[in-house]
Design an enzyme around this catalytic site. Structure first.
Site, PDB file in Angstrom:
ATOM      1  CB  VAL A  11      -0.916   0.027   1.257  1.00  0.00           C
ATOM      2  CG1 VAL A  11      -1.712   1.318   1.314  1.00  0.00           C
ATOM      3  CG2 VAL A  11      -1.820  -1.190   1.288  1.00  0.00           C
ATOM      4  CB  SER A  16      -3.422  11.128   7.110  1.00  0.00           C
ATOM      5  OG  SER A  16      -4.419  10.501   6.337  1.00  0.00           O
ATOM      6  CD  GLU A  89      -7.382   7.025   2.106  1.00  0.00           C
ATOM      7  OE1 GLU A  89      -7.412   8.055   1.403  1.00  0.00           O
ATOM      8  OE2 GLU A  89      -6.887   7.007   3.244  1.00  0.00           O
TER       9      GLU A  89
END
Length: 190
Positions: A11, A16, A89
């Site tokens: 990933v 953040s 997300e």
């Protein structure tokens, strides 16, 4: 053991996710994604703004390169992590789930899941000038707090990771100046 690791997934985080991933990972490595850059290019009408006074949040927009972090997630945890990331997300579907190839710190390449800005989404802000970005960020606040805190956190965490993003630093300086002009107390936002 090699076959188990080859089923693992990566990933890529550029905001953040770098300092608050929120999922279990087996390995964390500095990484660079070519062809995309970090930008405040998405209007935020919930977390960092409101429909009446939108803020801005980060996205990946075409051009340049971006330094971030790649996390290796073991195959057994992948379904749970992928579900978590989709929920985190994509609450307003302003991002498109994509597989990109990043260069890890030792030079090897890894395919990574990341979330690109959807340029067709109504919250796509596009390439706003530094002044326009700073004005939006300086006075916006939403469910997750002041928009300028999000920008300050980003710049601080990038610095902690040894990343100098001069465009984000310039944006922070200008948004702070505008926040003072609007009567926002910058010191109370940290």
């Amino acid at each position: 053991m090699r076959s188990a690791m080859s089923a693992d997934r990566w990933v890529f985080g550029y905001g953040s996710l770098m300092w608050r991933p929120g999922f279990d990972w087996a390995e964390r490595r500095p990484a660079i994604l070519q062809g995309r850059r970090r930008a405040f290019c998405i209007y935020s009408v919930h977390h960092r703004g409101t429909p009446e006074r939108p803020g801005l949040v980060l996205g990946l927009t075409p051009g340049g390169s971006v330094r971030g972090v790649a996390y290796r997630v073991t195959a057994d945890l992948w379904p749970e992590v992928q579900a978590y990331l989709r929920e985190r997300e994509q609450p307003t579907e302003t991002y498109v789930e994509a597989e990109v190839t990043v260069r890890l710190d030792a030079g090897e390449r890894a395919p990574c899941l990341t979330f690109l800005s959807d340029r067709r989404h109504p919250q796509w802000a596009g390439s706003l000038s530094l002044e326009a970005q700073a004005r939006l960020i300086a006075g916006a606040s939403g469910l997750s707090g002041l928009n300028i805190v999000y920008l300050r956190d980003l710049v601080a965490h990038l610095r902690d990771a040894g990343i100098r993003d001069r465009s984000m630093e310039r944006l922070l300086v200008r948004a702070t100046e505008l926040g003072r002009e609007e009567g926002m107390e910058p010191g109370s936002c940290v």
